[in-house]
Design a protein around this motif. Structure first.
Motif, PDB file in Angstrom:
ATOM      1  N   PHE A 191       0.833  -1.204   0.000  1.00  0.00           N
ATOM      2  CA  PHE A 191       0.000   0.000   0.000  1.00  0.00           C
ATOM      3  C   PHE A 191       0.869   1.256   0.000  1.00  0.00           C
ATOM      4  CE2 PHE A 191      -4.039  -2.002   2.007  1.00  0.00           C
ATOM      5  CZ  PHE A 191      -4.345  -2.533   0.769  1.00  0.00           C
ATOM      6  N   LEU A 192       1.893   1.254   0.848  1.00  0.00           N
ATOM      7  CA  LEU A 192       2.716   2.459   0.957  1.00  0.00           C
ATOM      8  C   LEU A 192       3.537   2.693  -0.297  1.00  0.00           C
ATOM      9  CD1 LEU A 192       3.819   2.300   4.663  1.00  0.00           C
ATOM     10  CD2 LEU A 192       2.500   4.096   3.563  1.00  0.00           C
ATOM     11  N   SER A 193       4.061   1.615  -0.863  1.00  0.00           N
ATOM     12  CA  SER A 193       4.957   1.816  -1.996  1.00  0.00           C
ATOM     13  C   SER A 193       4.182   2.234  -3.241  1.00  0.00           C
ATOM     14  CB  SER A 193       5.770   0.552  -2.265  1.00  0.00           C
ATOM     15  OG  SER A 193       4.924  -0.470  -2.707  1.00  0.00           O
ATOM     16  N   THR A 194       2.877   1.972  -3.285  1.00  0.00           N
ATOM     17  CA  THR A 194       2.089   2.438  -4.426  1.00  0.00           C
ATOM     18  C   THR A 194       1.154   3.562  -3.994  1.00  0.00           C
ATOM     19  OG1 THR A 194       0.456   0.738  -3.976  1.00  0.00           O
ATOM     20  CG2 THR A 194       2.119   0.219  -5.598  1.00  0.00           C
ATOM     21  N   TRP A 195       1.552   4.249  -2.912  1.00  0.00           N
ATOM     22  CA  TRP A 195       0.674   5.249  -2.292  1.00  0.00           C
ATOM     23  C   TRP A 195       0.243   6.339  -3.251  1.00  0.00           C
ATOM     24  CZ3 TRP A 195      -1.976   4.797   1.901  1.00  0.00           C
ATOM     25  CH2 TRP A 195      -2.500   5.919   2.543  1.00  0.00           C
ATOM     26  N   THR A 196       1.168   6.778  -4.112  1.00  0.00           N
ATOM     27  CA  THR A 196       0.861   7.925  -4.957  1.00  0.00           C
ATOM     28  C   THR A 196       0.147   7.537  -6.241  1.00  0.00           C
ATOM     29  OG1 THR A 196       3.085   7.678  -5.792  1.00  0.00           O
ATOM     30  CG2 THR A 196       2.737   9.388  -4.137  1.00  0.00           C
ATOM     31  N   THR A 197       0.034   6.230  -6.518  1.00  0.00           N
ATOM     32  CA  THR A 197      -0.640   5.822  -7.750  1.00  0.00           C
ATOM     33  C   THR A 197      -2.101   6.270  -7.703  1.00  0.00           C
ATOM     34  OG1 THR A 197       0.690   3.849  -7.527  1.00  0.00           O
ATOM     35  CG2 THR A 197      -0.886   3.891  -9.325  1.00  0.00           C
ATOM     36  N   ALA A 198      -2.548   6.876  -8.783  1.00  0.00           N
ATOM     37  CA  ALA A 198      -3.935   7.331  -8.821  1.00  0.00           C
ATOM     38  C   ALA A 198      -4.819   6.214  -9.376  1.00  0.00           C
ATOM     39  CB  ALA A 198      -4.042   8.568  -9.696  1.00  0.00           C
ATOM     40  N   TYR A 199      -5.926   5.956  -8.720  1.00  0.00           N
ATOM     41  CA  TYR A 199      -6.874   4.961  -9.219  1.00  0.00           C
ATOM     42  C   TYR A 199      -8.224   5.621  -9.396  1.00  0.00           C
ATOM     43  CZ  TYR A 199      -3.430   1.775  -7.208  1.00  0.00           C
ATOM     44  OH  TYR A 199      -2.286   1.119  -6.889  1.00  0.00           O
ATOM     45  N   LYS A 200      -8.917   5.203 -10.462  1.00  0.00           N
ATOM     46  CA  LYS A 200     -10.335   5.575 -10.565  1.00  0.00           C
ATOM     47  C   LYS A 200     -11.088   4.710  -9.572  1.00  0.00           C
ATOM     48  CE  LYS A 200     -11.203   6.221 -15.277  1.00  0.00           C
ATOM     49  NZ  LYS A 200     -11.904   5.640 -16.402  1.00  0.00           N
ATOM     50  N   LYS A 201     -12.086   5.234  -8.952  1.00  0.00           N
ATOM     51  CA  LYS A 201     -12.882   4.486  -7.956  1.00  0.00           C
ATOM     52  C   LYS A 201     -11.959   3.814  -6.948  1.00  0.00           C
ATOM     53  CE  LYS A 201     -16.558   3.360 -11.113  1.00  0.00           C
ATOM     54  NZ  LYS A 201     -16.727   2.304 -12.083  1.00  0.00           N
ATOM     55  N   VAL A 202     -11.280   4.647  -6.215  1.00  0.00           N
ATOM     56  CA  VAL A 202     -10.226   4.144  -5.344  1.00  0.00           C
ATOM     57  C   VAL A 202     -10.775   3.227  -4.262  1.00  0.00           C
ATOM     58  CG1 VAL A 202     -10.275   6.117  -3.792  1.00  0.00           C
ATOM     59  CG2 VAL A 202      -8.145   4.903  -4.158  1.00  0.00           C
ATOM     60  N   ASN A 203     -12.011   3.461  -3.853  1.00  0.00           N
ATOM     61  CA  ASN A 203     -12.552   2.612  -2.777  1.00  0.00           C
ATOM     62  C   ASN A 203     -12.697   1.163  -3.223  1.00  0.00           C
ATOM     63  OD1 ASN A 203     -14.525   3.449  -4.529  1.00  0.00           O
ATOM     64  ND2 ASN A 203     -16.145   3.504  -2.993  1.00  0.00           N
ATOM     65  N   ASN A 204     -13.132   0.961  -4.492  1.00  0.00           N
ATOM     66  CA  ASN A 204     -13.252  -0.412  -4.979  1.00  0.00           C
ATOM     67  C   ASN A 204     -11.893  -1.095  -5.015  1.00  0.00           C
ATOM     68  OD1 ASN A 204     -15.837   0.332  -5.333  1.00  0.00           O
ATOM     69  ND2 ASN A 204     -15.873   0.140  -7.544  1.00  0.00           N
ATOM     70  N   PHE A 205     -10.885  -0.333  -5.452  1.00  0.00           N
ATOM     71  CA  PHE A 205      -9.557  -0.941  -5.561  1.00  0.00           C
ATOM     72  C   PHE A 205      -9.080  -1.458  -4.210  1.00  0.00           C
ATOM     73  CE2 PHE A 205      -4.952  -0.690  -5.375  1.00  0.00           C
ATOM     74  CZ  PHE A 205      -4.595  -1.403  -6.499  1.00  0.00           C
ATOM     75  N   PHE A 206      -9.124  -0.566  -3.205  1.00  0.00           N
ATOM     76  CA  PHE A 206      -8.599  -0.999  -1.913  1.00  0.00           C
ATOM     77  C   PHE A 206      -9.494  -2.053  -1.261  1.00  0.00           C
ATOM     78  CE2 PHE A 206      -5.988   2.750  -2.448  1.00  0.00           C
ATOM     79  CZ  PHE A 206      -4.785   2.320  -1.928  1.00  0.00           C
ATOM     80  N   GLY A 207     -10.791  -1.936  -1.487  1.00  0.00           N
ATOM     81  CA  GLY A 207     -11.690  -2.958  -0.957  1.00  0.00           C
ATOM     82  C   GLY A 207     -11.345  -4.336  -1.497  1.00  0.00           C
ATOM     83  N   LEU A 208     -11.147  -4.404  -2.819  1.00  0.00           N
ATOM     84  CA  LEU A 208     -10.823  -5.691  -3.432  1.00  0.00           C
ATOM     85  C   LEU A 208      -9.468  -6.197  -2.951  1.00  0.00           C
ATOM     86  CD1 LEU A 208     -12.107  -4.931  -7.031  1.00  0.00           C
ATOM     87  CD2 LEU A 208     -13.026  -6.644  -5.488  1.00  0.00           C
ATOM     88  N   MET A 209      -8.519  -5.279  -2.802  1.00  0.00           N
ATOM     89  CA  MET A 209      -7.202  -5.708  -2.308  1.00  0.00           C
ATOM     90  C   MET A 209      -7.336  -6.368  -0.939  1.00  0.00           C
ATOM     91  SD  MET A 209      -4.514  -5.058  -4.267  1.00  0.00           S
ATOM     92  CE  MET A 209      -3.022  -4.587  -3.418  1.00  0.00           C
ATOM     93  N   LEU A 210      -8.115  -5.740  -0.067  1.00  0.00           N
ATOM     94  CA  LEU A 210      -8.249  -6.305   1.273  1.00  0.00           C
ATOM     95  C   LEU A 210      -9.011  -7.629   1.240  1.00  0.00           C
ATOM     96  CD1 LEU A 210      -8.897  -3.045   3.267  1.00  0.00           C
ATOM     97  CD2 LEU A 210      -6.940  -4.537   3.498  1.00  0.00           C
ATOM     98  N   LEU A 211      -9.995  -7.741   0.357  1.00  0.00           N
ATOM     99  CA  LEU A 211     -10.703  -9.021   0.239  1.00  0.00           C
ATOM    100  C   LEU A 211      -9.737 -10.116  -0.201  1.00  0.00           C
ATOM    101  CD1 LEU A 211     -14.156  -8.255  -1.387  1.00  0.00           C
ATOM    102  CD2 LEU A 211     -13.587  -8.630   0.994  1.00  0.00           C
ATOM    103  N   ALA A 212      -8.860  -9.767  -1.150  1.00  0.00           N
ATOM    104  CA  ALA A 212      -7.874 -10.756  -1.597  1.00  0.00           C
ATOM    105  C   ALA A 212      -6.994 -11.175  -0.427  1.00  0.00           C
ATOM    106  CB  ALA A 212      -7.019 -10.181  -2.719  1.00  0.00           C
ATOM    107  N   GLN A 213      -6.674 -10.207   0.445  1.00  0.00           N
ATOM    108  CA  GLN A 213      -5.846 -10.561   1.608  1.00  0.00           C
ATOM    109  C   GLN A 213      -6.588 -11.559   2.501  1.00  0.00           C
ATOM    110  OE1 GLN A 213      -4.958  -7.481   4.454  1.00  0.00           O
ATOM    111  NE2 GLN A 213      -3.065  -8.463   5.074  1.00  0.00           N
ATOM    112  N   ALA A 214      -7.876 -11.315   2.713  1.00  0.00           N
ATOM    113  CA  ALA A 214      -8.650 -12.252   3.529  1.00  0.00           C
ATOM    114  C   ALA A 214      -8.615 -13.641   2.905  1.00  0.00           C
ATOM    115  CB  ALA A 214     -10.088 -11.759   3.661  1.00  0.00           C
ATOM    116  N   GLY A 215      -8.769 -13.691   1.571  1.00  0.00           N
ATOM    117  CA  GLY A 215      -8.732 -14.985   0.897  1.00  0.00           C
ATOM    118  C   GLY A 215      -7.395 -15.680   1.083  1.00  0.00           C
ATOM    119  N   LEU A 216      -6.315 -14.915   0.949  1.00  0.00           N
ATOM    120  CA  LEU A 216      -4.978 -15.490   1.094  1.00  0.00           C
ATOM    121  C   LEU A 216      -4.789 -16.070   2.493  1.00  0.00           C
ATOM    122  CD1 LEU A 216      -2.948 -12.739  -0.685  1.00  0.00           C
ATOM    123  CD2 LEU A 216      -2.812 -15.149  -1.218  1.00  0.00           C
TER     124      LEU A 216
END
Lengths: 457, 494
Positions: free
Chosen positions: B91-116
């Motif tokens: 998260f920190l190393s890609t902190w400055t990357t701009a995403y459209k719909k940033v909430n979906n991006f981080f939400g999905l990332m965290l879901l993937a973490q739960a799966g892992l």
């Protein structure tokens, strides 16, 4: 018995409703109330409370499985009414009559799930089919709808003829229409029985669109008004499947060796043709027609397995497949462009609807945490438990992977592509219904125990 | 309790992320969630490390005999720690990357973490399968929504590959399930399934394909370089540092002990595939002009070695594999961070377009060189410990007669690894600057801080691996005990 009589009665009531009420809203309310009532009386009967005492020995027997299946069919119809009843207005002018026909179809489904006599099976199938021909042609001024209705009528009548011939052969071999008195095991060598059985098998395959008897399906599903396609492809289809399973489980189980391989081959063929053809479709509606063929292939697993798990699997399939498909058709009915491109950018215009469609698609593709996964899981489990036909299982999962291709195309279009909005006219109530369906799908996927708790306890 | 929290915290916070509207809040919230998960993992390792804290069991699908059963063994705990450590860094190393719909991006990332986390901890086959898919779906959405130009087709290929693999595994799971005593999905029941040699052989392949696609093993690897190249950097990091470990863990936990005889019989075939992959991927890596693809191919080579070591069925090989799973995660994460920094600074990752960065960015070069050394397993780096143990195990393997050949082939892979890694370093960092790199600047403080974490992890494991060895000692022993073929072969004969 409660539900059979009441739904027949409700059908008549709805016919009169058309000239009792001048506007559409009360008709719709009456239909929804009617289906709720139907649900209540059927659950009452499941708990042993019978409102009508008729002697149906030798004709119908309402097992707890059949009653539970009826409950599912009624509940799915309720969901269907909630999401699609408004769109039925667009199909044609005879609003109340459509509801009447649907109630008659439900009567037919109840007969088909509970028959103990081949005549009742025939009656049930006909009660289902004839209203369907009318519904298919509901859009009188639409050529495609007319074409579909005519095709369906001709093909349907033909297959009904084959079914009657099969029943006649079986009568000739056994001397009775009653399944309990047939003594099939003693007649294993009878050619007449085998011929009759295969004719019945083929005609049932026609009704549930198993390849190679599926050719009517895409045209009819595509041509019929979308709201009725939804009903036809879901509740009617799984209803007839329940009858199919009931027939071959209760009557022809002793001679399973004679027909099981046929079914396994038909299942593989259905999976193959349904999935591969669906890949090449450009219209989502037509894709869903082929997907319904493909899903029928999976439902056939219950017949190939012929065990308890298969029965449970068919129940789950009825829930999972019907809910997801009703939901998707509910959305398609509100779209002006049915093609994959029509879904482009839906996530931007309608984020909630797109999310719901995604969940339906994931469920149909059989992704875990959804009811669709569990349904496929039970079907695979059933066949593996029965011991034979492992090749069918492996073939089935490969085909399921193919199915992911076309289901995900819709998701890709909605989320990863951009396009103009082709979707309009959804009320906030219908949005709640869509979300409700999603919740049901995920809930069933997570806690199937609850469903089986109702069945067994 | 720790085990459950490690899944629940990312799951719940991930779902909550979808509802947050403001971008700054989304980022802070998801970083906070990742850090909390990390703290829980650290507490689980350092303070509450008893078995009871890492075990959780609840009824789930009673009729199917499947329960919500989690347990952290040494390997699982280590991978959870890796996941928990990587996420904040990603998260920190890609902190400055701009995403459209940033909430979906981080939400999905965290879901993937739960799966892992779930995959690493699940001790029930059905639950394992659930998490296996739960980890895949969010990544599919992340890569196809926020990836590069060809993202949709590439990600879809990746999805179909893994989906076919997992469905085949599902058939396998069901078959084993219906043959376990008392029909249970529990892992212990799976270990006692007592299948015949013939059954084991075909089931082995059903499971193996699922894991091989994920790792990936030659010839199931073709999705990987494209996906790594096209995915957003954060997703590539998750895929390469964490997701590939699902496959290796699958081999160790669900393949070797469940089908011991088939593993014994097919071990050399798999090792052959693995070393083919090592050499093949290394040769391709040497010719790559795209840094991302180079790292991707180098990852195939590293994973191939782990796969060969698993089938050596030797204690030090297994220990080495498990340590290497951790180390590889750290190293490749560091590699991607460097690549991402270069891409941000210069707008390209073409090796031929770069050069002389060392003159402009000495700190970045310093960090890169250490990570590159770790990538080629120089002594004092973490990868050395893992690879040394794996080589020792492969050579001393009791189940394979061809250990020496496998080792020799894999050794060539290591040498080639040095060639392509150092070649990349030379062409990108050293030599003359060109028009593009002329204007380069060194990295900022926060980037240094993150890379120091990576370097720290590299050196700690490299210099003092004992705690890690101890952690996986028990796990590797129990895997070996469960996959000991001799008594089973005796039983089959009677």
């Amino acid at each position: 018995m409660n539900a059979v009589l009441l739904s027949g009665l409700l059908g008549v009531v709805m016919m009169f409703a058309s000239f009792l009420f001048k506007t559409k809203a009360p008709v719709r309310m009456l239909a929804i109330l009617g289906i709720l009532l139907l649900l209540v009386v059927n659950i009452l009967e499941s708990n042993g409370i019978r409102l009508f005492h008729l002697d149906t020995t030798g004709f119908l027997a309402f097992s707890s499985y059949a009653l539970f299946f009826n409950t599912i069919a009624i509940a799915c119809t309720l969901v269907y009414f909630l999401i699609s009843s408004k769109d039925m207005q667009k199909a044609g002018n005879h609003y109340a009559e459509y509801f009447a026909l649907i109630f008659f179809i439900l009567t037919g489904i109840f007969l088909v799930t509970s028959f103990t006599n081949l005549l009742m099976l025939f009656l049930g199938i006909e009660i289902i089919s004839i209203p369907l021909y009318i519904l298919t042609g509901a859009a009188k001024k639409d050529l495609k709808s007319n074409e579909a209705a005519l095709k369906y009528l001709l093909m349907g009548a033909f297959s009904t003829g084959i079914m009657l011939l099969g029943i006649a052969f079986i009568y000739g071999a056994t001397g009775t229409f009653e399944i309990a008195k047939m003594n099939i095991a003693g007649l294993a060598k009878s050619n007449l029985l085998t011929a009759g059985m295969l004719l019945l098998l083929f005609s049932m395959c026609f009704k549930v669109s198993v390849a190679p008897f599926h050719f009517w399906t895409p045209d009819v599903y595509d041509g019929a008004p979308t709201v009725f396609t939804s009903f036809m492809a879901t509740i009617v289809k799984v209803g007839i499947f329940a009858g199919f399973l009931h027939l071959f489980y209760s009557a022809f189980e002793p001679v399973a060796l004679q027909w099981k391989l046929w079914l396994a081959i038909l299942a593989a063929l259905t999976l193959f043709i349904g999935n591969i053809t669906a890949v090449f479709q450009q219209s989502v509606k037509r894709m869903l027609a082929y997907s319904s063929i493909a899903q029928a292939g999976f439902m056939l697993f219950a017949l190939v397995a012929l065990n308890e798990t298969g029965h449970e699997g068919l129940l789950l399939y009825a829930i999972a497949y019907s809910l997801a498909t009703i939901g998707i058709f509910g959305v398609i009915a509100k779209m002006t462009d049915y093609s994959f491109d029509g879904f482009n950018g839906l996530a931007t215009h309608q984020p909630l609807v797109a999310l719901c469609v995604t969940i339906f698609m994931l469920s149909l593709a059989g992704i875990p945490l959804s009811a669709g996964f569990l349904a496929k899981f039970y079907m695979l489990k059933a066949v593996i438990q029965s011991g034979d036909y492992l090749w069918l299982v492996i073939f089935g999962v490969l085909m399921a992977a193919v199915s992911a291709y076309y289901y995900f195309r819709v998701i890709q279009a909605m989320y990863f592509k951009q396009g103009p909005n082709h979707f309009s006219g959804i009320s906030s109530f219908e949005k709640y219904v869509l979300v409700g369906i999603c919740v049901l799908i995920i809930f069933t996927g997570l806690f199937p125990n609850v469903i089986f708790g109702w069945l067994y306890f | 309790m720790i085990a459950l929290l490690l899944i629940l915290v990312p799951l719940v916070s991930g779902l909550a992320t979808f509802l947050i509207k403001k971008e700054a809040q989304v980022r802070t919230w998801s970083l906070l969630a990742a850090i909390i998960t990390f703290i829980i993992a650290i507490l689980g390792v350092a303070v509450y490390s008893t078995a009871g804290n890492w075990t959780f069991r609840a009824d789930w699908m009673g009729l199917l005999n499947s329960s919500f059963s989690l347990r952290g063994d040494g390997m699982g705990i280590m991978l959870c720690l890796l996941t928990a450590l990587c996420y904040p860094v990603i998260f920190l190393s890609t902190w400055t990357t701009a995403y459209k719909k940033v909430n979906n991006f981080f939400g999905l990332m965290l879901l993937a973490q739960a799966g892992l986390m779930g995959v690493f901890l699940a001790m029930d086959a059905l639950l394992f399968y659930f998490f296996w898919e739960l980890a895949l779906i969010p990544v599919y959405f992340i890569c196809s929504q926020w990836g590069g130009e060809k993202r949709i087709a590439v990600t879809f290929k990746f999805f179909i590959y893994t989906f076919i693999g997992s469905l085949l595994m599902l058939v396998g799971i069901l078959y084993v399930y219906s043959h376990t005593p008392g029909h249970s999905f529990d892992i212990e029941a799976f270990y006692k399934s007592g299948l015949s040699i013939k059954e084991q052989t075909w089931l082995f392949w059903l499971f193996f394909i699922a894991f091989a696609v994920k790792m990936p093993i030659f010839p199931f690897h073709t999705w990987q370089p494209d996906t790594y190249q096209q995915s957003p950097t954060a997703a590539t990091m998750v895929l390469s540092a964490l997701m590939v470990k699902m496959g290796v863990l699958g081999l160790l936990r669900w393949l070797l002990p469940v089908f011991p005889i088939a593993s014994y019989l097919n071990g050399d075939t798999i090792s052959l595939l693995a070393v083919t992959g090592i050499i093949y991927a290394s040769l391709i890596a040497m010719r790559q002009d795209d840094m991302k693809r180079l790292v991707a191919y180098s990852s195939i080579a590293h994973i191939g070695l782990m796969c060969a070591a698993v089938f050596a069925e030797d204690k030090s090989a297994l220990q080495g594999t498990m340590i290497q799973m951790f180390s590889h995660g750290i190293n490749i994460l560091g590699m991607w961070m460097v690549v991402a920094i270069i891409e941000r600074k210069f707008g390209t990752v073409k090796i031929s377009a770069l050069g002389g960065i060392a003159q402009k960015a000495p700190a970045l070069t310093f960090f890169f060189v250490i990570i590159a050394f770790a990538n080629i397993a120089l002594p004092l780096t973490n990868a050395f410990i893992g690879e040394f143990l794996m080589f020792k195990g492969i050579l001393g393997s009791k189940v394979s007669q061809n250990g020496i050949w496998i080792m020799a082939a894999a050794g060539i892979g290591i040498i080639l690894g040095a060639v392509y890694t150092l070649r990349m370093g030379r062409k990108v960092f050293f030599g003359e600057t060109n028009a593009l790199t002329e204007k380069g600047t060194d990295i900022a403080f926060h980037e240094k801080a993150l890379l120091i974490i990576i370097i720290g992890a590299i050196l700690i494991v490299g210099i003092y691996p004992q705690p890690f060895l101890n952690a996986v000692d028990q796990t590797s022993q129990s895997i070996l005990k469960n996959s000991d073929v001799l008594p089973m072969l005796m039983k089959q004969k009677h």
